[in-house]
Design a protein around this motif. Structure first.
Motif, PDB file in Angstrom:
ATOM      1  N   TYR A   1     -18.690 -37.279 -10.153  1.00  0.00           N
ATOM      2  CA  TYR A   1     -18.280 -38.676 -10.146  1.00  0.00           C
ATOM      3  C   TYR A   1     -16.776 -38.792  -9.952  1.00  0.00           C
TER       4      TYR A   1
ATOM      5  N   LEU B   1      -7.551 -52.125 -15.658  1.00  0.00           N
ATOM      6  CA  LEU B   1      -7.888 -51.447 -14.416  1.00  0.00           C
ATOM      7  C   LEU B   1      -9.133 -52.089 -13.807  1.00  0.00           C
TER       8      LEU B   1
ATOM      9  N   LEU C   1     -12.123 -51.581 -10.824  1.00  0.00           N
ATOM     10  CA  LEU C   1     -12.774 -50.570 -10.012  1.00  0.00           C
ATOM     11  C   LEU C   1     -12.845 -51.017  -8.549  1.00  0.00           C
TER      12      LEU C   1
ATOM     13  N   SER D   1     -20.101 -39.622 -15.340  1.00  0.00           N
ATOM     14  CA  SER D   1     -19.688 -41.017 -15.162  1.00  0.00           C
ATOM     15  C   SER D   1     -19.297 -41.678 -16.478  1.00  0.00           C
TER      16      SER D   1
ATOM     17  N   ASN E   1     -23.332 -50.641 -22.473  1.00  0.00           N
ATOM     18  CA  ASN E   1     -23.843 -49.689 -23.458  1.00  0.00           C
ATOM     19  C   ASN E   1     -22.894 -48.545 -23.784  1.00  0.00           C
ATOM     20  N   TYR E   2     -21.675 -48.604 -23.244  1.00  0.00           N
ATOM     21  CA  TYR E   2     -20.725 -47.515 -23.500  1.00  0.00           C
ATOM     22  C   TYR E   2     -19.333 -48.128 -23.565  1.00  0.00           C
TER      23      TYR E   2
ATOM     24  N   TYR F   1      -8.805 -46.101 -24.092  1.00  0.00           N
ATOM     25  CA  TYR F   1      -7.856 -45.260 -23.398  1.00  0.00           C
ATOM     26  C   TYR F   1      -6.447 -45.562 -23.890  1.00  0.00           C
TER      27      TYR F   1
ATOM     28  N   LEU G   1      -8.501 -40.838 -22.239  1.00  0.00           N
ATOM     29  CA  LEU G   1      -9.551 -41.204 -23.181  1.00  0.00           C
ATOM     30  C   LEU G   1      -9.212 -40.672 -24.572  1.00  0.00           C
TER      31      LEU G   1
ATOM     32  N   ARG H   1     -21.115 -45.147 -28.070  1.00  0.00           N
ATOM     33  CA  ARG H   1     -22.272 -45.610 -27.311  1.00  0.00           C
ATOM     34  C   ARG H   1     -23.009 -46.665 -28.116  1.00  0.00           C
TER      35      ARG H   1
ATOM     36  N   TRP I   1     -24.560 -49.230 -16.634  1.00  0.00           N
ATOM     37  CA  TRP I   1     -25.091 -48.452 -15.530  1.00  0.00           C
ATOM     38  C   TRP I   1     -25.343 -49.349 -14.327  1.00  0.00           C
ATOM     39  N   LYS I   2     -24.827 -48.934 -13.169  1.00  0.00           N
ATOM     40  CA  LYS I   2     -25.059 -49.682 -11.940  1.00  0.00           C
ATOM     41  C   LYS I   2     -25.347 -48.694 -10.829  1.00  0.00           C
TER      42      LYS I   2
ATOM     43  N   GLY J   1     -24.145 -44.804 -11.436  1.00  0.00           N
ATOM     44  CA  GLY J   1     -23.406 -44.330 -12.594  1.00  0.00           C
ATOM     45  C   GLY J   1     -22.802 -45.474 -13.374  1.00  0.00           C
ATOM     46  N   GLN J   2     -22.039 -45.128 -14.410  1.00  0.00           N
ATOM     47  CA  GLN J   2     -21.392 -46.137 -15.227  1.00  0.00           C
ATOM     48  C   GLN J   2     -20.305 -46.855 -14.418  1.00  0.00           C
ATOM     49  N   ASN J   3     -20.311 -48.188 -14.478  1.00  0.00           N
ATOM     50  CA  ASN J   3     -19.221 -49.005 -13.954  1.00  0.00           C
ATOM     51  C   ASN J   3     -18.523 -49.646 -15.135  1.00  0.00           C
ATOM     52  N   PHE J   4     -17.201 -49.687 -15.085  1.00  0.00           N
ATOM     53  CA  PHE J   4     -16.438 -50.155 -16.229  1.00  0.00           C
ATOM     54  C   PHE J   4     -15.658 -51.430 -15.917  1.00  0.00           C
TER      55      PHE J   4
ATOM     56  N   PHE K   1     -12.418 -53.269 -17.732  1.00  0.00           N
ATOM     57  CA  PHE K   1     -11.378 -52.976 -18.709  1.00  0.00           C
ATOM     58  C   PHE K   1     -10.791 -54.261 -19.281  1.00  0.00           C
TER      59      PHE K   1
END
Lengths: 111, 114
Positions: A31, A43, A45, A97, B31-32, B36, B46, B51, B95-96, B99-102, B104
């Motif tokens: 990833y 930030l 994406l 990820s 979910n996560y 940072y 990090l 979770r 999750w998208k 993988g995980q999308n964040f 912030f």
């Protein structure tokens, strides 16, 4: 282990110019992601990849292209730079990820 | 889409005191929740994560709590030291596709005064 490396550290572009921001990692992570960081904002994406040949869009993909031909490298291309793309760009990599490792960033100014 | 709010935007504490930073998120599918730390001129690092199936996690002087019902999570730093001075970001991950999308939060600038 160098971790995540980014080049260049600083770049000034004129409107309409193109350039590629380089990102490499030596942790064998599948990833990889690109973020931009603007003052007063978290930030955001831009694009991410889950392995060679697989990329997907993030929150702010317009004006940026990516491709991934190797596990190690994930370049970000600006085809026609605009002042709105002035920002600090961070690349990150992750094994699954979740836990992300960030590079030192590229500060880009578009005049 | 997901929105993450973070408060306060700046925080000054005396060395040895505790610091608390709070974040709220809007998407119940998140979910996560990582935190940072970003020092000047460097990339984010990090420091702790949690979770959605866990309510609290602790690592030495740092702890994170999560309240899924209220959709908020907090970072707690005890016995603060000058080297804790930095900008702290929370994030909410979902999750998208692959993988995980964040998303912030906008960050909190913490200053620890000696």
């Amino acid at each position: 282990n160098a971790g995540v490396t980014q080049t260049p550290k600083f770049q000034v572009l004129k409107t309409g110019q193109s350039m590629t921001l380089q990102c490499a990692q030596d942790m064998n992570h599948e990833y990889m992601s690109w973020y931009r960081q603007d003052p007063g904002m978290g930030l955001r994406l831009i694009h991410y990849s889950v392995g060679a040949g697989i990329t997907d869009q993030g929150e702010v993909p317009n004006g940026y292209n990516v491709s991934r031909s190797t596990t190690e490298d994930f370049p970000l291309r600006l085809l026609s730079a605009a002042p709105s793309q002035t920002s600090v760009y961070f690349c990150a990599s992750s094994y699954d990820s979740y836990e992300q490792y960030f590079g030192p960033g590229t500060r880009l100014t578009v005049t | 889409g997901e929105n993450v709010e973070q408060h306060p935007s700046t925080l000054s504490v005396q060395e040895g005191d505790s610091a608390v930073i709070k974040c709220t998120y809007s998407d119940s599918a998140s979910n996560y929740f990582p935190w940072y730390k970003q020092e000047l001129g460097k990339g984010p690092q990090l420091i702790i994560d949690i979770r959605s199936n866990v309510g609290e996690k602790k690592d030495q002087r740092i702890a994170v709590t999560l309240n899924k019902t209220a959709k908020h999570f907090s970072l707690h730093i005890t016995e603060t030291q000058p080297e804790d001075s930095a900008v702290y970001f929370c994030a909410a991950g979902k999750w998208k596709n692959y993988g995980q999308n964040f998303v912030f939060g906008p960050g909190t600038r913490l200053s620890v005064l000696p």
